[in-house]
Write a protein that holds these residues in place. Structure first.
Motif, PDB file in Angstrom:
ATOM      1  N   LEU A 277       2.804  -4.440   7.927  1.00  0.00           N
ATOM      2  CA  LEU A 277       1.481  -4.950   8.269  1.00  0.00           C
ATOM      3  C   LEU A 277       1.563  -6.310   8.978  1.00  0.00           C
ATOM      4  CD1 LEU A 277      -0.293  -4.206   4.859  1.00  0.00           C
ATOM      5  CD2 LEU A 277      -0.546  -2.904   6.975  1.00  0.00           C
ATOM      6  N   GLU A 281      -3.103  -9.305   7.310  1.00  0.00           N
ATOM      7  CA  GLU A 281      -3.479  -8.121   6.538  1.00  0.00           C
ATOM      8  C   GLU A 281      -2.599  -7.983   5.299  1.00  0.00           C
ATOM      9  OE1 GLU A 281      -4.394  -3.337   7.193  1.00  0.00           O
ATOM     10  OE2 GLU A 281      -3.776  -4.601   8.888  1.00  0.00           O
ATOM     11  N   LYS A 284      -3.869 -10.329   2.692  1.00  0.00           N
ATOM     12  CA  LYS A 284      -5.086  -9.823   2.045  1.00  0.00           C
ATOM     13  C   LYS A 284      -4.744  -8.854   0.927  1.00  0.00           C
ATOM     14  CE  LYS A 284      -8.215 -10.203   6.033  1.00  0.00           C
ATOM     15  NZ  LYS A 284      -9.006  -9.422   7.038  1.00  0.00           N
ATOM     16  N   TRP A 285      -3.782  -7.952   1.171  1.00  0.00           N
ATOM     17  CA  TRP A 285      -3.400  -6.982   0.136  1.00  0.00           C
ATOM     18  C   TRP A 285      -2.670  -7.664  -1.018  1.00  0.00           C
ATOM     19  CZ3 TRP A 285      -5.810  -2.754  -0.484  1.00  0.00           C
ATOM     20  CH2 TRP A 285      -6.286  -2.015   0.606  1.00  0.00           C
TER      21      TRP A 285
END
Length: 307
Positions: A277, A281, A284-285
């Motif tokens: 990713l 992103e 964020k995860w």
């Protein structure tokens, strides 16, 4: 050539394999072969089966060769390489098949637009009660890759012994022989993600014997060997869906939540790393994962209050 190849892997189940074999002999549909693959067992299974092997040439007995890894996946792959039937079905060595099992599956697969027939698998403990429903009236629905999320979440169960497949489904897909739990879940989701379409019929056609020394029983008793296999199967499923551009946000969120239960296998990091990713992103995860325990805690409280 037989129409159906039944593949039965066995390992030290002399005490109950005969009842399973007799349920195969009781099938209304008779154009089948049953390939019994001994995975290196040391009990008297072969002696128990000897009279049947002599009297009924549809049964064939083999010992897994060194070309296949020890375990259920390797034994089933060996069976796939031996199979001569147009259709493939896997039966376990301690379960009971409904007499209509093969008959109804073959009927559904005679329709040109389906490649597998899924049915209901029930569970029993102790002695099996032979009280079959012989009705041929049932509802059904079609399954394709749009059902993949329900399959992966086990909302639509795909048990290894509850599906008959066209043999072509295994031309490019085999069991991962390194998996010792969830191997059929991983394989079947891979086949369906490949665009294969099938039918599901709402009729119980197989009965699984529940006991603690089964692979499933060991998993639910937190056997580390089975847990490690489940974590690896999840990783492989995510990797496959990513490669096919089929990994939705909902599926990814589900598996990241599940990965909380597999911290000892570093499952979350393995999932994130295989997705490759962008940094934002990925961050964020990671934040989502870090806050998950707290979110789940308050969600549990909310559910209790709501009741």
């Amino acid at each position: 050539m037989p129409k159906v190849s039944i593949i039965m892997a066995t390992y030290n189940r002399a005490q109950c394999i005969l009842e399973s074999i007799q349920s195969i002999q009781a099938q209304i549909f008779t154009d089948w072969e049953c390939l019994i693959i001994n995975d290196g067992g040391t009990d008297n299974t072969q002696e128990i089966l000897a009279p049947i092997l002599e009297q009924d040439i549809r049964f064939k007995y083999f010992r897994r060769t060194p070309d296949y890894q020890k375990g259920l996946p390797g034994s089933r792959n060996y069976g796939l390489d031996l199979a001569k039937g147009d259709y493939i079905i896997f039966f376990d060595d301690d379960d009971i098949a409904h007499p209509q099992n093969l008959e109804l599956c073959v009927f559904e697969l005679s329709k040109k637009d389906v490649s597998f027939c899924r049915y209901i698998r029930d569970i029993f403990t102790g002695d099996f009660v032979y009280n079959f429903d012989y009705s041929k009236t049932y509802t059904s629905f079609y399954i394709d890759c749009h059902y993949i999320e329900r399959i992966l979440k086990n909302e639509l169960l795909f048990n290894s012994c509850a599906v008959m497949w066209r043999k072509e489904c295994f031309k490019y897909h085999r069991f991962d022989e390194n998996l010792m739990y969830a191997e059929e879940w991983e394989l079947y989701s891979r086949i369906i993600s490949d665009g294969v379409k099938g039918i599901s019929i709402n009729k119980s056609l197989f009965y699984g014997r529940k006991h603690a020394d089964s692979n499933t029983g060991e998993f639910f008793n937190n056997n580390p060997f089975r847990r490690a296999s489940n974590a690896q199967a999840i990783y492989l499923v995510v990797k496959n869906l990513k490669e096919r551009n089929m990994l939705s946000i909902e599926i990814l969120r589900y598996f990241i939540q599940v990965s909380l239960q597999y911290k000892e296998f570093n499952l979350f990091e393995r999932i994130i790393n295989t997705l490759d990713l962008p940094k934002i992103e990925g961050l964020k995860w990671r934040l989502f994962y870090a806050h998950l325990p707290l979110r789940l805690f308050f969600y549990g409280i909310w559910k209790k209050v709501k009741k």
